[in-house]
Scaffold this motif. Structure first.
Motif, PDB file in Angstrom:
ATOM      1  N   LEU A   1      -6.936  -6.593   4.659  1.00 40.53           N
ATOM      2  CA  LEU A   1      -6.155  -6.099   3.527  1.00 40.53           C
ATOM      3  C   LEU A   1      -5.538  -7.262   2.762  1.00 40.53           C
ATOM      4  O   LEU A   1      -5.158  -8.268   3.352  1.00 40.53           O
ATOM      5  N   SER A   2      -5.391  -7.084   1.463  1.00 36.03           N
ATOM      6  CA  SER A   2      -4.705  -8.084   0.650  1.00 36.03           C
ATOM      7  C   SER A   2      -3.220  -8.102   1.017  1.00 36.03           C
ATOM      8  O   SER A   2      -2.718  -7.180   1.677  1.00 36.03           O
ATOM      9  N   GLU A   3      -2.535  -9.128   0.577  1.00 35.05           N
ATOM     10  CA  GLU A   3      -1.092  -9.209   0.846  1.00 35.05           C
ATOM     11  C   GLU A   3      -0.356  -8.019   0.232  1.00 35.05           C
ATOM     12  O   GLU A   3       0.542  -7.448   0.855  1.00 35.05           O
ATOM     13  N   LEU A   4      -0.765  -7.621  -0.965  1.00 35.78           N
ATOM     14  CA  LEU A   4      -0.131  -6.476  -1.627  1.00 35.78           C
ATOM     15  C   LEU A   4      -0.380  -5.187  -0.833  1.00 35.78           C
ATOM     16  O   LEU A   4       0.540  -4.401  -0.612  1.00 35.78           O
ATOM     17  N   ALA A   5      -1.611  -4.992  -0.374  1.00 36.05           N
ATOM     18  CA  ALA A   5      -1.934  -3.795   0.412  1.00 36.05           C
ATOM     19  C   ALA A   5      -1.206  -3.803   1.758  1.00 36.05           C
ATOM     20  O   ALA A   5      -0.781  -2.753   2.243  1.00 36.05           O
ATOM     21  N   GLN A   6      -1.033  -4.977   2.352  1.00 38.17           N
ATOM     22  CA  GLN A   6      -0.271  -5.084   3.607  1.00 38.17           C
ATOM     23  C   GLN A   6       1.163  -4.612   3.384  1.00 38.17           C
ATOM     24  O   GLN A   6       1.722  -3.878   4.202  1.00 38.17           O
ATOM     25  N   LYS A   7       1.752  -5.052   2.263  1.00 42.45           N
ATOM     26  CA  LYS A   7       3.113  -4.621   1.936  1.00 42.45           C
ATOM     27  C   LYS A   7       3.127  -3.103   1.719  1.00 42.45           C
ATOM     28  O   LYS A   7       4.037  -2.406   2.175  1.00 42.45           O
ATOM     29  N   GLY A   8       2.109  -2.587   1.053  1.00 41.70           N
ATOM     30  CA  GLY A   8       2.012  -1.147   0.819  1.00 41.70           C
ATOM     31  C   GLY A   8       1.901  -0.364   2.109  1.00 41.70           C
ATOM     32  O   GLY A   8       2.464   0.724   2.230  1.00 41.70           O
ATOM     33  N   ARG A   9       1.202  -0.912   3.098  1.00 38.69           N
ATOM     34  CA  ARG A   9       1.098  -0.236   4.396  1.00 38.69           C
ATOM     35  C   ARG A   9       2.484  -0.124   5.024  1.00 38.69           C
ATOM     36  O   ARG A   9       2.856   0.917   5.566  1.00 38.69           O
ATOM     37  N   THR A  10       3.266  -1.200   4.932  1.00 39.83           N
ATOM     38  CA  THR A  10       4.628  -1.193   5.476  1.00 39.83           C
ATOM     39  C   THR A  10       5.485  -0.147   4.770  1.00 39.83           C
ATOM     40  O   THR A  10       6.217   0.604   5.411  1.00 39.83           O
ATOM     41  N   VAL A  11       5.380  -0.086   3.447  1.00 38.48           N
ATOM     42  CA  VAL A  11       6.127   0.912   2.665  1.00 38.48           C
ATOM     43  C   VAL A  11       5.689   2.318   3.069  1.00 38.48           C
ATOM     44  O   VAL A  11       6.528   3.199   3.296  1.00 38.48           O
ATOM     45  N   TYR A  12       4.386   2.521   3.181  1.00 37.80           N
ATOM     46  CA  TYR A  12       3.864   3.840   3.561  1.00 37.80           C
ATOM     47  C   TYR A  12       4.413   4.262   4.921  1.00 37.80           C
ATOM     48  O   TYR A  12       4.872   5.387   5.092  1.00 37.80           O
ATOM     49  N   GLN A  13       4.375   3.359   5.875  1.00 41.69           N
ATOM     50  CA  GLN A  13       4.859   3.680   7.219  1.00 41.69           C
ATOM     51  C   GLN A  13       6.363   3.957   7.227  1.00 41.69           C
ATOM     52  O   GLN A  13       6.831   4.809   7.977  1.00 41.69           O
ATOM     53  N   ALA A  14       7.106   3.270   6.388  1.00 39.44           N
ATOM     54  CA  ALA A  14       8.559   3.451   6.359  1.00 39.44           C
ATOM     55  C   ALA A  14       8.996   4.671   5.544  1.00 39.44           C
ATOM     56  O   ALA A  14       9.969   5.335   5.894  1.00 39.44           O
ATOM     57  N   GLN A  15       8.274   4.985   4.467  1.00 37.98           N
ATOM     58  CA  GLN A  15       8.743   5.999   3.525  1.00 37.98           C
ATOM     59  C   GLN A  15       7.943   7.300   3.521  1.00 37.98           C
ATOM     60  O   GLN A  15       8.459   8.333   3.101  1.00 37.98           O
TER      61      GLN A  15
ATOM     62  N   ILE B   1       5.359   8.573   6.098  1.00 38.94           N
ATOM     63  CA  ILE B   1       4.767   9.274   7.239  1.00 38.94           C
ATOM     64  C   ILE B   1       5.659  10.354   7.852  1.00 38.94           C
ATOM     65  O   ILE B   1       5.224  11.065   8.743  1.00 38.94           O
ATOM     66  N   ALA B   2       6.866  10.510   7.364  1.00 38.17           N
ATOM     67  CA  ALA B   2       7.676  11.648   7.817  1.00 38.17           C
ATOM     68  C   ALA B   2       6.992  12.958   7.417  1.00 38.17           C
ATOM     69  O   ALA B   2       7.079  13.954   8.132  1.00 38.17           O
ATOM     70  N   CYS B   3       6.275  12.941   6.292  1.00 39.03           N
ATOM     71  CA  CYS B   3       5.591  14.142   5.810  1.00 39.03           C
ATOM     72  C   CYS B   3       4.071  13.979   5.775  1.00 39.03           C
ATOM     73  O   CYS B   3       3.334  14.930   6.023  1.00 39.03           O
ATOM     74  N   HIS B   4       3.605  12.789   5.430  1.00 37.36           N
ATOM     75  CA  HIS B   4       2.172  12.507   5.353  1.00 37.36           C
ATOM     76  C   HIS B   4       1.714  11.890   6.661  1.00 37.36           C
ATOM     77  O   HIS B   4       2.489  11.221   7.346  1.00 37.36           O
ATOM     78  N   ASN B   5       0.448  12.085   7.002  1.00 36.44           N
ATOM     79  CA  ASN B   5      -0.104  11.552   8.241  1.00 36.44           C
ATOM     80  C   ASN B   5      -0.067  10.028   8.239  1.00 36.44           C
ATOM     81  O   ASN B   5      -0.174   9.404   7.179  1.00 36.44           O
ATOM     82  N   ALA B   6       0.072   9.421   9.405  1.00 40.26           N
ATOM     83  CA  ALA B   6       0.028   7.957   9.518  1.00 40.26           C
ATOM     84  C   ALA B   6      -1.297   7.417   8.990  1.00 40.26           C
ATOM     85  O   ALA B   6      -1.357   6.302   8.473  1.00 40.26           O
TER      86      ALA B   6
ATOM     87  N   ALA C   1       2.252  -1.789  -4.589  1.00 44.84           N
ATOM     88  CA  ALA C   1       1.817  -2.120  -3.232  1.00 44.84           C
ATOM     89  C   ALA C   1       1.300  -0.876  -2.519  1.00 44.84           C
ATOM     90  O   ALA C   1       0.263  -0.916  -1.837  1.00 44.84           O
ATOM     91  N   LEU C   2       1.988   0.218  -2.676  1.00 41.77           N
ATOM     92  CA  LEU C   2       1.566   1.477  -2.070  1.00 41.77           C
ATOM     93  C   LEU C   2       0.201   1.893  -2.616  1.00 41.77           C
ATOM     94  O   LEU C   2      -0.693   2.298  -1.868  1.00 41.77           O
ATOM     95  N   HIS C   3       0.017   1.756  -3.916  1.00 42.35           N
ATOM     96  CA  HIS C   3      -1.264   2.060  -4.552  1.00 42.35           C
ATOM     97  C   HIS C   3      -2.370   1.177  -3.978  1.00 42.35           C
ATOM     98  O   HIS C   3      -3.465   1.658  -3.657  1.00 42.35           O
ATOM     99  N   ALA C   4      -2.094  -0.108  -3.826  1.00 46.79           N
ATOM    100  CA  ALA C   4      -3.085  -1.039  -3.270  1.00 46.79           C
ATOM    101  C   ALA C   4      -3.473  -0.620  -1.850  1.00 46.79           C
ATOM    102  O   ALA C   4      -4.654  -0.626  -1.492  1.00 46.79           O
ATOM    103  N   PHE C   5      -2.496  -0.235  -1.033  1.00 41.85           N
ATOM    104  CA  PHE C   5      -2.790   0.196   0.332  1.00 41.85           C
ATOM    105  C   PHE C   5      -3.621   1.475   0.335  1.00 41.85           C
ATOM    106  O   PHE C   5      -4.642   1.561   1.015  1.00 41.85           O
ATOM    107  N   LEU C   6      -3.188   2.483  -0.405  1.00 43.79           N
ATOM    108  CA  LEU C   6      -3.867   3.773  -0.378  1.00 43.79           C
ATOM    109  C   LEU C   6      -5.278   3.695  -0.933  1.00 43.79           C
ATOM    110  O   LEU C   6      -6.126   4.534  -0.614  1.00 43.79           O
TER     111      LEU C   6
END
Length: 84
Positions: free
Chosen positions: A1-15, A17-22, A76-81
């Motif tokens: 993953l790019s650095e931006l996508a890595q940051k997006g993965r962290t954001v996704y996991q923090a913000q 996955i309470a509602c969306h699947n990991a 970043a979230l967009h890059a990850f997804l």
């Protein structure tokens, strides 16, 4: 993953996955799968809890609330997804 996508993965996991699947390719308890989401969709959902004009939602629920504190991390979230 790019650095931006890595940051997006962290954001996704923090913000998100309470509602969306990991795994963003799989539906979560409340939220649908979100892999491949467009930047326009992410901005509308995260900032306003709305859908872009003409978008057909995967689910008819109104569970998601606006999360303006995530605004700076939307690219970043967009890059990850979209790296999935």
């Amino acid at each position: 993953l790019s650095e931006l996508a890595q940051k997006g993965r962290t954001v996704y996991q923090a913000q998100c996955i309470a509602c969306h699947n990991a795994n963003p390719k799989v539906s979560g308890a409340l939220g649908p799968e979100v892999a491949g989401a467009s930047l326009e969709l992410l901005q509308a959902r995260i900032l306003k809890a709305e859908y872009p004009a003409g978008y057909k939602p995967k689910r008819q629920t109104k569970a998601m609330v606006a999360m303006p504190h995530v605004q700076a991390d939307i690219p970043a979230l967009h890059a990850f997804l979209n790296s999935q």
